[in-house]
Design a protein around this motif. Sequence first.
Motif, PDB file in Angstrom:
ATOM      1  N   GLY A  20       0.816  -1.215   0.000  1.00  0.00           N
ATOM      2  CA  GLY A  20       0.000   0.000   0.000  1.00  0.00           C
ATOM      3  C   GLY A  20       0.846   1.261   0.000  1.00  0.00           C
ATOM      4  O   GLY A  20       0.571   2.209  -0.747  1.00  0.00           O
ATOM      5  N   VAL A  21       1.882   1.272   0.809  1.00  0.00           N
ATOM      6  CA  VAL A  21       2.791   2.424   0.845  1.00  0.00           C
ATOM      7  C   VAL A  21       3.475   2.586  -0.508  1.00  0.00           C
ATOM      8  O   VAL A  21       3.626   3.694  -1.023  1.00  0.00           O
ATOM      9  N   GLY A  22       3.862   1.482  -1.113  1.00  0.00           N
ATOM     10  CA  GLY A  22       4.512   1.533  -2.422  1.00  0.00           C
ATOM     11  C   GLY A  22       3.608   2.105  -3.499  1.00  0.00           C
ATOM     12  O   GLY A  22       4.052   2.894  -4.343  1.00  0.00           O
ATOM     13  N   ALA A  28       2.588   9.306  -6.201  1.00  0.00           N
ATOM     14  CA  ALA A  28       3.152  10.629  -5.934  1.00  0.00           C
ATOM     15  C   ALA A  28       4.421  10.853  -6.751  1.00  0.00           C
ATOM     16  O   ALA A  28       4.659  11.945  -7.260  1.00  0.00           O
ATOM     17  N   LEU A  29       5.212   9.827  -6.889  1.00  0.00           N
ATOM     18  CA  LEU A  29       6.465   9.931  -7.619  1.00  0.00           C
ATOM     19  C   LEU A  29       6.231  10.067  -9.125  1.00  0.00           C
ATOM     20  O   LEU A  29       7.021  10.680  -9.825  1.00  0.00           O
ATOM     21  N   SER A  30       5.130   9.532  -9.606  1.00  0.00           N
ATOM     22  CA  SER A  30       4.854   9.527 -11.037  1.00  0.00           C
ATOM     23  C   SER A  30       4.780  10.933 -11.623  1.00  0.00           C
ATOM     24  O   SER A  30       5.374  11.207 -12.671  1.00  0.00           O
ATOM     25  N   SER A  31       4.066  11.842 -10.964  1.00  0.00           N
ATOM     26  CA  SER A  31       3.956  13.207 -11.508  1.00  0.00           C
ATOM     27  C   SER A  31       5.308  13.920 -11.461  1.00  0.00           C
ATOM     28  O   SER A  31       5.642  14.682 -12.372  1.00  0.00           O
ATOM     29  N   PHE A  32       6.075  13.661 -10.427  1.00  0.00           N
ATOM     30  CA  PHE A  32       7.411  14.244 -10.335  1.00  0.00           C
ATOM     31  C   PHE A  32       8.292  13.742 -11.473  1.00  0.00           C
ATOM     32  O   PHE A  32       8.984  14.528 -12.132  1.00  0.00           O
ATOM     33  N   ILE A  33       8.267  12.444 -11.722  1.00  0.00           N
ATOM     34  CA  ILE A  33       9.083  11.859 -12.786  1.00  0.00           C
ATOM     35  C   ILE A  33       8.599  12.338 -14.150  1.00  0.00           C
ATOM     36  O   ILE A  33       9.414  12.618 -15.039  1.00  0.00           O
TER      37      ILE A  33
END
Length: 162
Positions: A20-22, A28-33
Amino acid sequence: MGLFHEFRQFTMRGSAIDMGVGVVLGAALSSFIDSLVRDILLPPVGLLYSKMNIENLYISLNGRTYSSLAEAQEAGVATINYGLFISATIRFLIILFVVFLVVRQINRWKKPHQHPLESMTKKECPYCCLSIPNKAKICPHCSSKLEKKQKEENNAPRWRIN
């Protein structure tokens, strides 16, 4: 009551919580990347290829030439958007590398006795020659008791069967 209890045990296991944390961190990391790839990495690559936008690379399946992908899509033409595929591939590889770095660091922080692979390592039972867990004190196949002898001159552990 049994189904709810099982569900609660499943959700409280470390693996379900980790998953779940992953998923949350991945979202969240996807938009940053995406921003990193689209706004930072791809423009210099496009500059190397005659100031073109890599995401604008496509093949028109009707044989006509259009000035941009948006223009071809407005005309309703079927296109193969290989520039978008290249961009998505770069984003995927960056996300994969970042996740690798995070998991690698988490594994470094874990104590040695908590490492999941340690309990999965195997040794061979000296009596029945079958594979058994490394920490086994009794062979689950032949029920022989395994005791570790004191280290000898060559420092190799010896096993004896009682």
